[in-house]
Write an enzyme that holds these catalytic residues in place. Structure first.
Site, mmCIF file in Angstrom:
data_model
loop_
_atom_site.group_PDB
_atom_site.id
_atom_site.type_symbol
_atom_site.label_atom_id
_atom_site.label_comp_id
_atom_site.label_asym_id
_atom_site.label_seq_id
_atom_site.Cartn_x
_atom_site.Cartn_y
_atom_site.Cartn_z
ATOM 1 C CG HIS A 471 -1.813 1.154 1.359
ATOM 2 N ND1 HIS A 471 -3.150 1.103 1.066
ATOM 3 C CD2 HIS A 471 -1.573 2.436 1.741
ATOM 4 C CE1 HIS A 471 -3.704 2.286 1.254
ATOM 5 N NE2 HIS A 471 -2.759 3.128 1.681
ATOM 6 C CD GLU A 472 1.515 3.562 3.702
ATOM 7 O OE1 GLU A 472 1.664 4.622 3.067
ATOM 8 O OE2 GLU A 472 0.484 3.319 4.367
ATOM 9 C CG HIS A 475 0.149 6.243 -0.757
ATOM 10 N ND1 HIS A 475 -0.894 6.898 -1.352
ATOM 11 C CD2 HIS A 475 -0.367 5.627 0.337
ATOM 12 C CE1 HIS A 475 -2.010 6.674 -0.638
ATOM 13 N NE2 HIS A 475 -1.711 5.899 0.383
HETATM 14 ZN ZN ZN Z 1 -2.982 5.208 1.927
#
Ligand code: ZN
Length: 682
Positions: A471-472, A475
């Site tokens: 997830h990170e 980003h």
């Molecule tokens: Zn997030």
């Protein structure tokens, strides 16, 4: 004379090892007045405002401030100390004051307006035009366009609203802390796992009590409502929890947020009207991807219609199970979590511990890099010589066609003085420099809090930690792979709030695909990849009661938008009515009459999610639909990956998110993939 304050050095990367806390305030005291003087000077002296003579010099000046912040602001999160915290607070006050000053600067607003009205404005690049438009919108929402008397009124309303919201949080906190339950008979804790008992015993010893202390903090309430066999205990905790900060329950009336909720909604409505909107939802949507309150409500209601039948079936299954297996004739609100956990255990006998050995952290990180290599033809090169702030931290260069395009710090493990959770933060924004077109490369901080390795045993990740890592990094990819050179719309900057979670949730999909798990997972002893039957179990467990969870999120989203999408009707009775009505339509679980959930709904009453709670589901639709192209064309489809890289990952906030999505997918987003991924059949 050489520059000795590393916060003022124009360095490619933060010079952590040269930094001392006493550098913070002198740097701020130099940079903030410099920035203000520059803006005043430009606004007074530039006769024909344009991109080069206004935006470029201001961006250059702000870059210095941001790069200084990137060093000590990050350290404040990952290497906390009393002195640094003090300096940070002072710096934060200075930065906030500067931003408010900029947002209310009439001269600067006029300069931006003049730029947008120039004949050659349309000849600026799309990114530059977009950044000017975004700046003008921010000025407008700051009330700068209003006549003087209204501007004053606007400022007063804003500050009153901020105080009310602050008070809402404080009362919620006070109400949370005001209730405790002291337990001395261990029999009452039957069913609770050892870790939860330890937490409760710690709470007790903090208050110099023996036994166990139940509080309304999450580490206490969650295991209690999930595991405690003692039904009356669950009821007591549940009632205290669901009546917090209200006119009901054990501390009725003591910290009642009810009147505040009315005041908050009324202030927001007045702010909206001053700015020329008919309700606050319209104000909120100005900076989001969703176009109108009607569109948001239609979206939420459509989802509800599709998910509700399955949610009802899931609840019915739970009710029957509770009756036949647990002897609970009537399923009360305080039985839901408890019975659900028992049902989950009966259906999916898969424990976190069973999966963990398949995900040693180093292998997971290698697998993550390999996923990004295969998808986007990237290379990752570890840097061995650099200034660091902790021996655990690694630095990587990101290569594309052999050329370095970005860098990132990877800080994986929990330790004292490090803020909890996981996040991606900007260290350097990608930016075309004013001084002749050199590029400042994007740099990211990727920070997690995994269990550190003990001795020579590697750290093993749970599947949710694995998702967090991906997830990170998602980003991070949007930040690092941007091709935009205007820093306010490069990478994650300037992306609408309801679209920001698209690349992060998107990337999580690969840690649930067998083809990718083949190299992401590797058993710590045998080296074998996760077997498919375990994967299947893992996916089935993930979707347990997914429709019930789904409709609960919709309930919050519809309630939020119903309140903020109207222009009157903000009394406490109106608010109660609104949530009751929403529940009668989309909720499947029982609630007791005195339930006052809304009195603790700080997301919308105290925080930034006002008329924005729908964003969670909105972004999930985007990421699931974006990923569904890979389900159609192949998990590592080069075409789909190239398109994603050249649109969502490259364009940042330089175009509206809706347009970027259409460019990638060839059409508007559709919700089918999200429902399918959640195991919801329509
Ligand atoms: Zn997030």
């Amino acid at each position: 004379m050489p520059q000795t304050n590393p916060l003022l050095a124009d360095s490619e990367l933060p010079q952590f090892e040269d930094f001392k806390t006493e550098h913070v305030i002198p740097a701020m005291e130099k940079l903030v007045p410099e920035a203000k003087n520059l803006i005043d000077k430009l606004c007074a002296s530039v006769a024909e405002p344009g991109w080069d003579n206004i935006v470029v010099p201001i961006d250059e000046q702000d870059r210095k401030l941001e790069n200084a912040w990137a060093l000590f602001g990050h350290l404040n999160s990952v290497r906390d100390s009393a002195e640094l915290r003090q300096a940070y607070q002072k710096a934060l006050a200075m930065a906030t004051e500067y931003q408010t000053w900029v947002g209310q600067h009439q001269g600067l607003f006029k300069a931006y307006k003049a730029i947008s009205e120039r004949k050659d404005f349309s000849r600026l690049s799309r990114a530059r035009q977009e950044s000017v438009k975004k700046a003008l919108l921010a000025f407008k929402l700051n009330g700068i366009d209003l006549p003087k008397d209204k501007r004053k009124k606007f400022a007063r309303l804003k500050s009153e609203l901020a105080q009310l919201q602050q008070k809402f949080s404080e009362q919620l906190l006070d109400a949370t802390q005001a209730w405790t339950l002291h337990i001395t008979d261990e029999k009452r804790l039957a069913g609770l796992p050892e870790t939860a008992r330890e937490t409760l015993s710690q709470y007790a010893s903090q208050k110099n009590l023996d036994g166990w202390l139940v509080t309304l903090e999450m580490p206490s309430t969650v295991p209690l409502l999930t595991y405690a066999d003692d039904r009356s205990l669950r009821e007591e905790v549940s009632r205290a929890c669901q009546t917090r900060a209200s006119d009901k329950g054990p501390n009725a009336g003591q910290f009642d947020n009810g009147p505040l909720m009315t005041d908050i909604l009324e202030k927001r409505q007045k702010i909206a009207e001053l700015l020329g909107y008919s309700n606050y939802a319209q104000v909120s949507l100005e900076q989001k991807m969703a176009t109108s309150p009607q569109a948001v409500l239609a979206f939420l209601n459509d989802m509800a219609e599709k998910v509700l039948p399955q949610a009802k079936r899931e609840f019915e299954e739970l009710r029957e199970f509770a009756k036949s297996e647990l002897g609970l004739e009537v399923l009360e609100p305080w039985d839901i979590n408890y019975a659900s956990e028992k049902l989950r255990q009966a259906r999916f006998s898969i424990s976190r511990e069973e999966l963990r050995p398949y995900f040693p952290v180093n292998r997971a990180v290698e697998g993550l890099f390999k996923t990004a290599e295969k998808l986007f033809s990237l290379g990752f090169e570890e840097v061995t010589e650099f200034q660091t702030y902790h021996p655990d931290v690694k630095l990587f260069n990101v290569l594309e066609s052999g050329k370095m395009i970005a860098r990132f710090y990877l800080d994986l493990y929990a330790r004292a003085g490090k803020r909890g959770g996981a996040w991606m933060d900007v260290c350097r924004n990608r930016m075309e420099r004013g001084n002749g077109g050199t590029i400042q490369l994007p740099v990211a901080y990727l920070t997690c809090n995994f269990t550190p390795p003990v001795g020579d045993k590697p750290s093993l990740l749970t599947t949710s930690e694995l998702s967090t890592l991906f997830h990170e990094f998602g980003h991070g990819l949007q930040h690092m792979l941007t091709k935009i050179g205007v820093k306010s719309v490069a990478g994650i900057s300037g992306v609408e709030w309801d679209a920001v979670e698209l690349p992060s949730q998107f990337l999580e999909n690969w840690c649930r695909e067998e083809e990718a798990l083949a190299f992401i997972s590797s058993h710590v002893d045998s080296g074998k990849a996760l077997p498919s039957e375990l994967l299947e179990k893992m996916l089935a467990a993930k979707n347990f009661q997914s429709a019930m969870t789904f409709v609960r999120q919709l309930e919050f989203g519809i309630f939020d938008f119903t309140l903020h999408g109207r222009s009157s009707g903000f009394s406490q009775a109106d608010i109660q009515n609104a949530i009751d009505q929403v529940r009668s339509k989309v909720s499947v679980v029982p609630k007791y009459r005195d339930n006052r959930f809304q009195h603790g709904f700080s997301h919308i009453f105290a925080g930034g999610y006002a008329a924005g709670y729908y964003s969670y589901k909105w972004a999930e639709v985007l990421s699931a639909d974006a990923y569904s192209r890979f389900e159609e064309e192949g998990v590592f489809s080069p075409e789909a990956a190239a398109d994603f890289r050249n649109t969502v990952l490259a364009l940042g906030g330089s175009k509206p998110a809706a347009e970027v999505f259409r460019q990638y997918r060839g059409r508007d987003p559709r919700p089918e993939a999200l429902l399918r991924h959640n195991g919801i059949t329509v």
